[in-house]
Write a protein that holds these residues in place. Structure first.
Motif, PDB file in Angstrom:
ATOM      1  N   GLU A 154      10.892  70.177  19.335  1.00  0.00           N
ATOM      2  CA  GLU A 154      12.232  70.040  19.913  1.00  0.00           C
ATOM      3  C   GLU A 154      12.872  68.712  19.511  1.00  0.00           C
ATOM      4  N   ARG A 155      12.073  67.620  19.523  1.00  0.00           N
ATOM      5  CA  ARG A 155      12.617  66.323  19.098  1.00  0.00           C
ATOM      6  C   ARG A 155      13.030  66.351  17.627  1.00  0.00           C
ATOM      7  N   ILE A 156      12.213  66.961  16.784  1.00  0.00           N
ATOM      8  CA  ILE A 156      12.545  67.029  15.351  1.00  0.00           C
ATOM      9  C   ILE A 156      13.827  67.841  15.127  1.00  0.00           C
ATOM     10  N   TYR A 157      13.951  68.962  15.847  1.00  0.00           N
ATOM     11  CA  TYR A 157      15.139  69.790  15.692  1.00  0.00           C
ATOM     12  C   TYR A 157      16.382  69.060  16.210  1.00  0.00           C
ATOM     13  N   PHE A 158      16.215  68.260  17.260  1.00  0.00           N
ATOM     14  CA  PHE A 158      17.342  67.442  17.733  1.00  0.00           C
ATOM     15  C   PHE A 158      17.762  66.435  16.657  1.00  0.00           C
ATOM     16  N   VAL A 159      16.772  65.847  15.953  1.00  0.00           N
ATOM     17  CA  VAL A 159      17.090  64.905  14.880  1.00  0.00           C
ATOM     18  C   VAL A 159      17.870  65.611  13.771  1.00  0.00           C
ATOM     19  N   CYS A 160      17.452  66.814  13.385  1.00  0.00           N
ATOM     20  CA  CYS A 160      18.172  67.573  12.344  1.00  0.00           C
ATOM     21  C   CYS A 160      19.581  67.919  12.803  1.00  0.00           C
ATOM     22  N   LEU A 161      19.710  68.339  14.069  1.00  0.00           N
ATOM     23  CA  LEU A 161      21.036  68.688  14.587  1.00  0.00           C
ATOM     24  C   LEU A 161      21.945  67.466  14.647  1.00  0.00           C
ATOM     25  N   GLU A 162      21.374  66.312  15.015  1.00  0.00           N
ATOM     26  CA  GLU A 162      22.183  65.086  15.057  1.00  0.00           C
ATOM     27  C   GLU A 162      22.616  64.654  13.659  1.00  0.00           C
ATOM     28  N   GLN A 163      21.753  64.818  12.658  1.00  0.00           N
ATOM     29  CA  GLN A 163      22.124  64.475  11.287  1.00  0.00           C
ATOM     30  C   GLN A 163      23.263  65.355  10.771  1.00  0.00           C
ATOM     31  N   LEU A 164      23.313  66.607  11.234  1.00  0.00           N
ATOM     32  CA  LEU A 164      24.306  67.544  10.708  1.00  0.00           C
ATOM     33  C   LEU A 164      25.589  67.564  11.529  1.00  0.00           C
ATOM     34  N   THR A 165      25.482  67.489  12.852  1.00  0.00           N
ATOM     35  CA  THR A 165      26.653  67.656  13.719  1.00  0.00           C
ATOM     36  C   THR A 165      26.902  66.480  14.649  1.00  0.00           C
ATOM     37  N   THR A 166      26.086  65.410  14.585  1.00  0.00           N
ATOM     38  CA  THR A 166      26.198  64.239  15.473  1.00  0.00           C
ATOM     39  C   THR A 166      26.006  64.620  16.943  1.00  0.00           C
ATOM     40  N   LEU A 167      25.335  65.745  17.214  1.00  0.00           N
ATOM     41  CA  LEU A 167      25.043  66.154  18.585  1.00  0.00           C
ATOM     42  C   LEU A 167      23.604  65.786  18.913  1.00  0.00           C
ATOM     43  N   ASP A 168      23.429  65.049  20.027  1.00  0.00           N
ATOM     44  CA  ASP A 168      22.089  64.717  20.484  1.00  0.00           C
ATOM     45  C   ASP A 168      21.868  65.326  21.869  1.00  0.00           C
ATOM     46  N   SER A 169      20.748  64.991  22.472  1.00  0.00           N
ATOM     47  CA  SER A 169      20.425  65.571  23.779  1.00  0.00           C
ATOM     48  C   SER A 169      21.439  65.153  24.843  1.00  0.00           C
ATOM     49  N   ALA A 170      21.912  63.905  24.778  1.00  0.00           N
ATOM     50  CA  ALA A 170      22.909  63.447  25.758  1.00  0.00           C
ATOM     51  C   ALA A 170      24.221  64.209  25.600  1.00  0.00           C
ATOM     52  N   ALA A 171      24.625  64.471  24.344  1.00  0.00           N
ATOM     53  CA  ALA A 171      25.867  65.214  24.104  1.00  0.00           C
ATOM     54  C   ALA A 171      25.779  66.643  24.615  1.00  0.00           C
ATOM     55  N   LEU A 172      24.570  67.236  24.640  1.00  0.00           N
ATOM     56  CA  LEU A 172      24.413  68.584  25.179  1.00  0.00           C
ATOM     57  C   LEU A 172      24.265  68.574  26.689  1.00  0.00           C
ATOM     58  N   GLU A 173      23.672  67.516  27.244  1.00  0.00           N
ATOM     59  CA  GLU A 173      23.482  67.463  28.691  1.00  0.00           C
ATOM     60  C   GLU A 173      24.791  67.200  29.432  1.00  0.00           C
ATOM     61  N   GLU A 174      25.714  66.424  28.823  1.00  0.00           N
ATOM     62  CA  GLU A 174      26.935  66.042  29.523  1.00  0.00           C
ATOM     63  C   GLU A 174      27.785  67.252  29.917  1.00  0.00           C
ATOM     64  N   PRO A 175      28.137  68.188  28.997  1.00  0.00           N
ATOM     65  CA  PRO A 175      28.927  69.355  29.432  1.00  0.00           C
ATOM     66  C   PRO A 175      28.179  70.248  30.410  1.00  0.00           C
ATOM     67  N   VAL A 176      26.835  70.303  30.287  1.00  0.00           N
ATOM     68  CA  VAL A 176      26.074  71.113  31.236  1.00  0.00           C
ATOM     69  C   VAL A 176      26.175  70.513  32.638  1.00  0.00           C
ATOM     70  N   ARG A 177      26.067  69.191  32.730  1.00  0.00           N
ATOM     71  CA  ARG A 177      26.207  68.530  34.041  1.00  0.00           C
ATOM     72  C   ARG A 177      27.607  68.746  34.609  1.00  0.00           C
ATOM     73  N   GLN A 178      28.644  68.620  33.761  1.00  0.00           N
ATOM     74  CA  GLN A 178      30.015  68.849  34.240  1.00  0.00           C
ATOM     75  C   GLN A 178      30.191  70.275  34.732  1.00  0.00           C
ATOM     76  N   ALA A 179      29.592  71.242  34.028  1.00  0.00           N
ATOM     77  CA  ALA A 179      29.699  72.632  34.475  1.00  0.00           C
ATOM     78  C   ALA A 179      28.917  72.864  35.771  1.00  0.00           C
ATOM     79  N   MET A 180      27.773  72.204  35.906  1.00  0.00           N
ATOM     80  CA  MET A 180      26.965  72.388  37.113  1.00  0.00           C
ATOM     81  C   MET A 180      27.606  71.754  38.334  1.00  0.00           C
ATOM     82  N   GLU A 181      28.481  70.724  38.115  1.00  0.00           N
ATOM     83  CA  GLU A 181      29.165  70.117  39.256  1.00  0.00           C
ATOM     84  C   GLU A 181      30.102  71.091  39.945  1.00  0.00           C
TER      85      GLU A 181
END
Length: 446
Positions: free
Chosen positions: A39-66
């Motif tokens: 999962e960490r390696i795939y996050f690194v690949c995704l960040e290299q391609l789209t600049t999305l990291d775990s924090a960028a994915l957690e933020e909209p989820v937290r906003q939706a859960m609020e």
């Protein structure tokens, strides 16, 4: 094997690339991958391609859960982030021509599958960074520009709402004054109409008085001329007539009577003239009053024009208010739809939770069954490994025997070919010798 369009990479190349991206790892971790490591390696690949990291994915989820009323937000946070990661990695896999990528590649990774996926991802990321970076930068710049414009439009909408509210307050404050001005305007219009009617009547009286004055002045001139003529005739008569006292008395009495009559007429004419003069003065005052009224009418007309402009502005504001009211109704409708969607989403979430619980139970049972089957397969694999070792040994022996037979066959074939060519040479010599003795032309066989 995945049918991606790039060449597979060796474990050392994968490790060097990941280390270059700031994620140190070893080949042993790639040979025995675990879920958190993959999962960490795939996050690194995704960040290299789209600049999305775990924090960028957690933020909209937290906003939706609020917006969801639940006490177990942390319980749903990791699964939702995991689903988002699988979704984005699936997009990257489709772009890299990698088939059948699923959540199993994260939850139950294998060495070969992980190496193939990383090879596809890393090659695709390098290809994008080399060939597609200007286009990606342009798209990202446009995306940031659109976000800025969206914020500016939202700020502008808020300003317009405040302006509309201020205009509403101003309309509410100016409404009593507008009503008072409308009432005053109607009163002034009624007064102007009455004054115009009175002016028309005074003009008619003025014309009649002026006509009467001219007639009186003409009569006065006639009387003066007549008086002069009578006086001339009287003087002539006095010069001709014998001075008779009685006749003179009678003439004097008659003339006195005429003079009295003329005086009375002159007094009446003077009274009429004074009356006409007073009427003329009154008409002058009326004319002055009419001029004043005209000035007031102009002022009223200007105020009426300003009032019309104010009414037009009020109409425009009312129209804008109607538009805003319609927009507000649309917002209310959207809010109701959003509430209905939220209720539906909650219902779907409850069903999904129940379904997930059922699946979790079924999965645990399936895992237990698969574990038992895996243990049985492990035992069978050990037996198969032993049989495979025996088969390998037998295959090695068979290969050695085949090599020996092949060498013997090659020696025998070489001997046969040598004997064949010797026999053929002897046959050719014999045929030539026989043809020479028989003097025959024998062609050599091909």
């Amino acid at each position: 094997m995945p049918k991606y369009i790039f060449e597979p990479m060796t474990p050392s190349e994968l490790v060097s690339t990941l280390v270059g991206w700031g994620h140190p790892c070893t080949e042993s971790q790639l040979e025995h991958p675990k879920t958190d490591f993959v999962e960490r390696i795939y996050f690194v690949c995704l960040e290299q391609l789209t600049t999305l990291d775990s924090a960028a994915l957690e933020e909209p989820v937290r906003q939706a859960m609020e917006n969801v009323e639940t006490n177990d937000q942390d319980f749903y946070l990791d699964p939702l982030v995991h689903n988002l990661l699988v979704y984005h990695l699936g997009r990257v896999a489709r772009a890299a021509r990698l088939e059948k990528f699923s959540a199993k590649d994260l939850s139950n990774p294998t060495a070969n599958r992980t190496s193939d996926i990383l090879s596809a991802f890393i090659n695709f990321i390098k290809f994008v960074q080399v060939n597609c970076r200007p286009y990606i930068d342009d798209v990202q710049a446009q995306s940031r520009k659109i976000v800025i414009e969206r914020d500016e439009v939202a700020h502008l909408i808020e300003e317009r709402k405040r302006d509309i509210q201020a205009l509403r307050d101003r309309m509410a404050l100016d409404k009593p004054r507008c009503d008072a001005l409308e009432k005053e305007n109607s009163d002034l219009l009624n007064q102007i109409v009455k004054m115009k009617q009175e002016q028309a009547a005074r003009n008619e009286e003025f014309v009649a008085a002026r006509t009467e004055k001219h007639a009186a002045l003409s009569r006065k001139d006639d009387l003066n001329r007549e008086y002069a003529q009578v006086e001339n005739r009287l003087n002539e008569t006095k010069a001709r007539v014998v001075h008779d006292p009685e006749s003179i008395k009678r003439s004097i009495a008659m003339l006195s009577t005429k003079v009295q009559d003329e005086k009375r007429n002159l007094s009446a004419k003077d009274a009429t003239s004074r009356e006409l003069q007073s009427k003329i003065t009154m008409l002058g005052r009326i004319d002055q009053n009419v001029k004043t009224l005209l000035e007031q009418a102009r002022v009223i007309e200007r105020e009426d024009t300003m009032l019309e402009e104010s009414r037009r502005e009020v109409a425009e504001l009312q129209q804008a208010l109607a538009v805003q009211n319609s927009n507000s109704e649309d917002f209310h409708d959207r809010r109701k739809r959003s509430e209905r969607q939220l209720a539906n989403a909650r219902e779907k979430l409850e069903r999904a939770q129940k379904h997930a619980e059922d699946k979790r139970t079924a999965s645990s049972k399936t895992i237990e069954r698969l574990q038992s089957e895996y243990d049985q397969m492990n035992l069978e694999r050990r037996d198969n490994d032993k049989q495979l070792e025996g088969l390998k040994k037998e295959a090695h022996d068979i290969e050695a025997q085949m090599a020996e037979h092949l060498r013997a066959s090659e020696i025998e074939i070489n001997d046969l070919l040598k004997a064949y060519w010797d026999l053929r040479h002897s046959t050719d010599v014999y045929m030539r010798t026989l043809s020479e003795k028989l003097k025959m032309n024998v062609r050599k066989a091909r």
